[in-house]
Motif scaffolding. Sequence first.
Motif, PDB file in Angstrom:
ATOM      1  N   GLN A   1      22.141  15.476 -13.088  1.00  0.00           N
ATOM      2  CA  GLN A   1      22.646  16.756 -12.589  1.00  0.00           C
ATOM      3  C   GLN A   1      21.746  17.274 -11.469  1.00  0.00           C
ATOM      4  N   LEU A   2      20.430  17.062 -11.595  1.00  0.00           N
ATOM      5  CA  LEU A   2      19.512  17.455 -10.517  1.00  0.00           C
ATOM      6  C   LEU A   2      19.792  16.660  -9.240  1.00  0.00           C
ATOM      7  N   LEU A   3      20.130  15.395  -9.400  1.00  0.00           N
ATOM      8  CA  LEU A   3      20.449  14.593  -8.214  1.00  0.00           C
ATOM      9  C   LEU A   3      21.701  15.128  -7.513  1.00  0.00           C
ATOM     10  N   MET A   4      22.615  15.678  -8.301  1.00  0.00           N
ATOM     11  CA  MET A   4      23.800  16.291  -7.691  1.00  0.00           C
ATOM     12  C   MET A   4      23.399  17.563  -6.949  1.00  0.00           C
ATOM     13  N   VAL A   5      22.538  18.378  -7.566  1.00  0.00           N
ATOM     14  CA  VAL A   5      22.010  19.552  -6.863  1.00  0.00           C
ATOM     15  C   VAL A   5      21.312  19.093  -5.582  1.00  0.00           C
ATOM     16  N   GLY A   6      20.695  17.918  -5.642  1.00  0.00           N
ATOM     17  CA  GLY A   6      19.993  17.359  -4.485  1.00  0.00           C
ATOM     18  C   GLY A   6      20.916  16.750  -3.446  1.00  0.00           C
ATOM     19  N   GLY A   7      22.222  16.796  -3.676  1.00  0.00           N
ATOM     20  CA  GLY A   7      23.152  16.355  -2.633  1.00  0.00           C
ATOM     21  C   GLY A   7      23.379  14.857  -2.580  1.00  0.00           C
ATOM     22  N   LEU A   8      23.015  14.125  -3.637  1.00  0.00           N
ATOM     23  CA  LEU A   8      23.173  12.673  -3.565  1.00  0.00           C
ATOM     24  C   LEU A   8      24.628  12.238  -3.703  1.00  0.00           C
ATOM     25  N   ASP A   9      25.463  13.166  -4.141  1.00  0.00           N
ATOM     26  CA  ASP A   9      26.927  13.020  -4.101  1.00  0.00           C
ATOM     27  C   ASP A   9      27.495  12.027  -5.106  1.00  0.00           C
ATOM     28  N   LYS A  10      27.038  10.787  -5.071  1.00  0.00           N
ATOM     29  CA  LYS A  10      27.536   9.808  -6.044  1.00  0.00           C
ATOM     30  C   LYS A  10      26.352   9.007  -6.552  1.00  0.00           C
ATOM     31  N   TYR A  11      26.085   9.133  -7.814  1.00  0.00           N
ATOM     32  CA  TYR A  11      24.928   8.461  -8.407  1.00  0.00           C
ATOM     33  C   TYR A  11      25.377   7.555  -9.530  1.00  0.00           C
ATOM     34  N   PHE A  12      24.697   6.430  -9.695  1.00  0.00           N
ATOM     35  CA  PHE A  12      24.841   5.690 -10.947  1.00  0.00           C
ATOM     36  C   PHE A  12      23.519   5.033 -11.292  1.00  0.00           C
ATOM     37  N   GLN A  13      23.424   4.586 -12.517  1.00  0.00           N
ATOM     38  CA  GLN A  13      22.234   3.882 -12.967  1.00  0.00           C
ATOM     39  C   GLN A  13      22.602   3.123 -14.239  1.00  0.00           C
ATOM     40  N   ILE A  14      22.160   1.888 -14.313  1.00  0.00           N
ATOM     41  CA  ILE A  14      22.249   1.174 -15.588  1.00  0.00           C
ATOM     42  C   ILE A  14      20.868   1.324 -16.209  1.00  0.00           C
ATOM     43  N   VAL A  15      20.795   2.032 -17.317  1.00  0.00           N
ATOM     44  CA  VAL A  15      19.511   2.597 -17.740  1.00  0.00           C
ATOM     45  C   VAL A  15      19.353   2.545 -19.262  1.00  0.00           C
ATOM     46  N   LYS A  16      18.112   2.290 -19.683  1.00  0.00           N
ATOM     47  CA  LYS A  16      17.812   2.328 -21.117  1.00  0.00           C
ATOM     48  C   LYS A  16      17.681   3.777 -21.575  1.00  0.00           C
ATOM     49  N   CYS A  17      18.197   4.042 -22.761  1.00  0.00           N
ATOM     50  CA  CYS A  17      18.046   5.348 -23.389  1.00  0.00           C
ATOM     51  C   CYS A  17      17.435   5.119 -24.771  1.00  0.00           C
ATOM     52  N   PHE A  18      16.826   6.162 -25.309  1.00  0.00           N
ATOM     53  CA  PHE A  18      16.037   5.990 -26.527  1.00  0.00           C
ATOM     54  C   PHE A  18      16.365   7.067 -27.550  1.00  0.00           C
ATOM     55  N   ARG A  19      16.559   6.655 -28.791  1.00  0.00           N
ATOM     56  CA  ARG A  19      16.763   7.620 -29.863  1.00  0.00           C
ATOM     57  C   ARG A  19      16.037   7.174 -31.118  1.00  0.00           C
ATOM     58  N   ASP A  20      15.182   8.028 -31.599  1.00  0.00           N
ATOM     59  CA  ASP A  20      14.397   7.709 -32.787  1.00  0.00           C
ATOM     60  C   ASP A  20      15.177   8.162 -34.014  1.00  0.00           C
ATOM     61  N   GLU A  21      16.086   7.313 -34.473  1.00  0.00           N
ATOM     62  CA  GLU A  21      16.914   7.723 -35.603  1.00  0.00           C
ATOM     63  C   GLU A  21      17.269   6.515 -36.448  1.00  0.00           C
ATOM     64  N   ASP A  22      17.923   6.798 -37.570  1.00  0.00           N
ATOM     65  CA  ASP A  22      18.337   5.720 -38.456  1.00  0.00           C
ATOM     66  C   ASP A  22      19.143   4.670 -37.706  1.00  0.00           C
ATOM     67  N   LEU A  23      18.876   3.431 -38.072  1.00  0.00           N
ATOM     68  CA  LEU A  23      19.592   2.359 -37.401  1.00  0.00           C
ATOM     69  C   LEU A  23      20.900   2.104 -38.118  1.00  0.00           C
ATOM     70  N   ARG A  24      21.982   2.225 -37.373  1.00  0.00           N
ATOM     71  CA  ARG A  24      23.268   1.883 -37.956  1.00  0.00           C
ATOM     72  C   ARG A  24      23.716   0.555 -37.382  1.00  0.00           C
ATOM     73  N   ALA A  25      24.834   0.088 -37.848  1.00  0.00           N
ATOM     74  CA  ALA A  25      25.291  -1.259 -37.493  1.00  0.00           C
ATOM     75  C   ALA A  25      25.207  -1.513 -35.987  1.00  0.00           C
ATOM     76  N   ASP A  26      25.814  -0.647 -35.182  1.00  0.00           N
ATOM     77  CA  ASP A  26      25.775  -0.939 -33.755  1.00  0.00           C
ATOM     78  C   ASP A  26      24.967   0.112 -32.990  1.00  0.00           C
ATOM     79  N   ARG A  27      23.938   0.634 -33.638  1.00  0.00           N
ATOM     80  CA  ARG A  27      23.005   1.540 -32.951  1.00  0.00           C
ATOM     81  C   ARG A  27      21.648   0.864 -32.874  1.00  0.00           C
ATOM     82  N   GLN A  28      20.961   1.081 -31.788  1.00  0.00           N
ATOM     83  CA  GLN A  28      19.630   0.537 -31.598  1.00  0.00           C
ATOM     84  C   GLN A  28      18.739   1.693 -31.158  1.00  0.00           C
ATOM     85  N   PRO A  29      17.447   1.637 -31.460  1.00  0.00           N
ATOM     86  CA  PRO A  29      16.572   2.717 -30.978  1.00  0.00           C
ATOM     87  C   PRO A  29      16.550   2.769 -29.458  1.00  0.00           C
TER      88      PRO A  29
END
Lengths: 582, 582
Positions: free
Chosen positions: B202-230
């Motif tokens: 959202q900050l990049l949009m405020v910054g005028g970048l107009d169209k952004y994408f990223q293939i990016v790792k995300c992290f969640r410290d929670e119980d592992l379910r069948a198709d969830r990963q930390p």
Amino acid sequence: MYRNHTCGELRQAHINKEVLLSGWVHKLRDKGFVVWVDLRDRYGITQLVFDEERSDISLLEKARKLGREYVIQVKGKVIERASKNPKMPTGDVEVLVSEITILNKALLPPFTIEDQTDGGDDLRMKYRYLDIRRNPVKNNLIFRSKVAMEVRKYLSDQGFIEVETPYLIKSTPEGARDFVVPSRMNEGQFYALPQSPQTFKQLLMVGGLDKYFQIVKCFRDEDLRADRQPEFTQIDCEMAFVEQEDVLNAFEGLVRHLLQNIHNIESGPFPRLTYDEAMQRYGSDKPDIRFGMEFGELNAIARHRDFQVFNSAELVVGIAVPGGAEYSRKEIDALINWVKRPQVGAKGMVYVKCNEDGSFKSSVDKFYTSEDLAKWAEATGAEAGDLICILSGETDATRTQLSALRMELAERLGLRKADEFAPLWVVDFPLLEFDPETERYHAMHHPFTSPKPGQLELLETDPGAVRANAYDLVLNGNEIGGGSIRIHDKDIQATMFRHLGFTPEEARSQFGFLMDAFQYGAPPHGGIAFGLDRLVAILGGQETIRDFIAFPKNNSGRDVMIDAPSPIDEAQLEELNLKLDL
Amino acid sequence: MYRNHTCGELRQAHINKEVLLSGWVHKLRDKGFVVWVDLRDRYGITQLVFDEERSDISLLEKARKLGREYVIQVKGKVIERASKNPKMPTGDVEVLVSEITILNKALLPPFTIEDQTDGGDDLRMKYRYLDIRRNPVKNNLIFRSKVAMEVRKYLSDQGFIEVETPYLIKSTPEGARDFVVPSRMNEGQFYALPQSPQTFKQLLMVGGLDKYFQIVKCFRDEDLRADRQPEFTQIDCEMAFVEQEDVLNAFEGLVRHLLQNIHNIESGPFPRLTYDEAMQRYGSDKPDIRFGMEFGELNAIARHRDFQVFNSAELVVGIAVPGGAEYSRKEIDALINWVKRPQVGAKGMVYVKCNEDGSFKSSVDKFYTSEDLAKWAEATGAEAGDLICILSGETDATRTQLSALRMELAERLGLRKADEFAPLWVVDFPLLEFDPETERYHAMHHPFTSPKPGQLELLETDPGAVRANAYDLVLNGNEIGGGSIRIHDKDIQATMFRHLGFTPEEARSQFGFLMDAFQYGAPPHGGIAFGLDRLVAILGGQETIRDFIAFPKNNSGRDVMIDAPSPIDEAQLEELNLKLDL
């Protein structure tokens, strides 16, 4: 719909068309009877016009009150400009506005959104989202994206597979620079963030993936230096069934592709220097070869007289500075002071002016004849009009000092041209380097690097002399990539760990997993890693990588509130079973 | 040089050529006078032959002693095979070997390196680097790389810029599922690992970048379910100056590109269902529309008799099962038991057999006439030969139960075809959902999602009725992407935080940076995020995403030693100023 054209798009051909544009109010000029607004988006600037004759008066009033950086939408007709601006791609036209909608108001930005801004570094950092609106920063981000995409295209076309390796990995003892991550689900246990995917990519080679790459974040918890960040991005690559020659060819191809597709520059085969040659000819393992000024060693021809400074020196070495014979006494004194600065560390400098008339004038005229100096000129390649700068002393230090002088003079002479690219390979690096502090040898590259064929025995007798199957890709005086052919044999790897001072237990606990894998049929393999931001900066003709990072740290390692470390609360600590011990 | 051809390359055209191959010994057949070796690499398998007539005897002996998964290099001549194998791309030829070099020996692998392996899950996890040598796993990794590359190509071509956002970010209070990272350089302070780059984009949009994408790792410290990963990977996208329609079109284009370029499937415009429609017609906000079996609501036509179960139910709803009139009493009883399992939770099931002769046979024959049942058949779209399954009760629960039954029956009937792809958009999600436990409304998507135009006032009077500019992209019964048009106005964002129960101080401390940025000219913007591994799995016709991850966790969240959390030593804890509190 917010727009049917961008602000960089309108041309003569659009004249008389009704268009819908959205963007930021870049500039406003109010001449009373007419108001011009420059409307800006990522793609460019389009001039809007409101005037007493053709616009509704209330519209003119509304336009007049727009503030800088307001976000607006306008509807209007493309018309020909009375006074065209050939510097702007959209400079032939303007839009006569019939409707205006304010999408969002804006506070006055703390610095101007211009190519040359009045904002200092700290302010620009704090309001990074405003800094990104400026062309130089925005264009750098776009350029970085393009370079990364070209890297991926080339490597994919060559059969490399991008595999994501884990970020939450096993922490190992002595992982001194590892960031660690306490796990909520496993009390008292920690993940580490990888300093590089080195072992993973080697495992992928054991797994038969053959050609791997990844553009990947790496993490190091250490002091922040000018171009170091706690997180940095690497183009990480590995290939199986390769010798050094195969790796060099593959990645010479990558850099050639980038130069071709980004700068339309055809490059021939990259020069290759051994580490020893590079040190001898340029005093650096990452020489800038966009220009000459190669080192001339003068030991043999400068030690037959009474000049004790040279006679007692391990190395006497000089460079020819083009046109330097013109330097005044004052300028030369300034150069001498420059090399004597603590950052450079030379004790002094001898110089020889090669005058246009063929005569010489030097600071050691009372020791050496013209014939002596003529030989020096030959050795350093100095021609009439040049200045020879000579340093002497202990070999390694002297080379480093003269290299610094060479780079400084080239910079002053404008020889380090931003639009010229001179890549080369430096090969045959030493396998080990001796650390006088710990009195131990350390791996110069990393402990998985293989020694040159036939040199394994030398490890026992003269470890410092062993050369490695290790290589750096150097571009314009910067190491942009480095890699090696790895050890793929469990026993040789164990030998290497022993020479690096690991006990078998230490080797096991840190690298046991890799060594186990080597037992199940590891192919010969090797690879390379590039620092993405440095590569992008140099390809972009920049000296600093900072602007290529969307959310950079400032010098203290703290940034715009979003990526600074902060205290966490007691409840969170408790949940993690941690206590602070301050 | 280790090879001049790969093991997948040789054909008739290569006959009589001298070749150099390297790879793994896949299989060895020793017939005494002749030895065949299947040599394998990433690209395929080539048959090597050694025989008494044409090979040196010592070579034959050497071949005979090769072990499975030995890494070897061979030199030899391509010859025509006596008995060709049309199932292998290289099956017309074999290589008569003249030289063999063992590059590395191998222990016997703990499971067979075959498409169908004898290795159980745990063993395959432990020796992941061996599992990757197997075609199904290797091909999945290659497929994942291809999908990611196609995503990047499409988005780049559409003008999206890939920007890397930081991984070491500011930790915020209440970041309950954040992994935290103690900073060595800032005593007592912690970074957090991002759960998603939402605020950054959202900050990049405020910054005028107009169209952004990223293939990016995300992290969640929670119980592992069948198709969830930390850690999991997201295709994260954002656009400025867009309404919902623009975003849907852009990313419909992405999925169309993937179907076209990966499966050569042309797809028309994606159907769009509102959340309410999807729930009504399929009982799910991620319906699988590869097949029909749409819900028919029977309230109006099933409540005029004495059947109290239906008369007292909030909802009476059925589906038609193709060909189900043939089910035996036993099969139907099994179905009834299936819906009564605790995982489904229905109290019972009413059924109607629509016989081929036009008659009906139902479990409620004593309450309803044939005319009644004919109306039910019409409402559910049941034809002669079908079975109508009817559930009743509280609306939401009944829909969920019938949806589960629908999916189960479709699976049994083979209607969920792996090579068929039926994408759709589900739009107009509720903005908030009520949590009976905390008696508070929560953001269904996230707190930055904007309400539908004109519904802001409804927040005060009937928060549960407010619909959002939020959408999911659904493929074959899986939510593969979800996003929304964001709030870009500071005051509306503040209102939203208030409705979500944040105090102004909490909102400030967690999201102050974003709200500050909104003051400086935030454009309207919106975006979407896709789970890469789920997308890849579904495009690959798989049900599990595990094989797409090179280094997956097993069910306990621990893996092959390389990405499990481990204890760290006292010295490291001390350096971090941390104590364990176990």
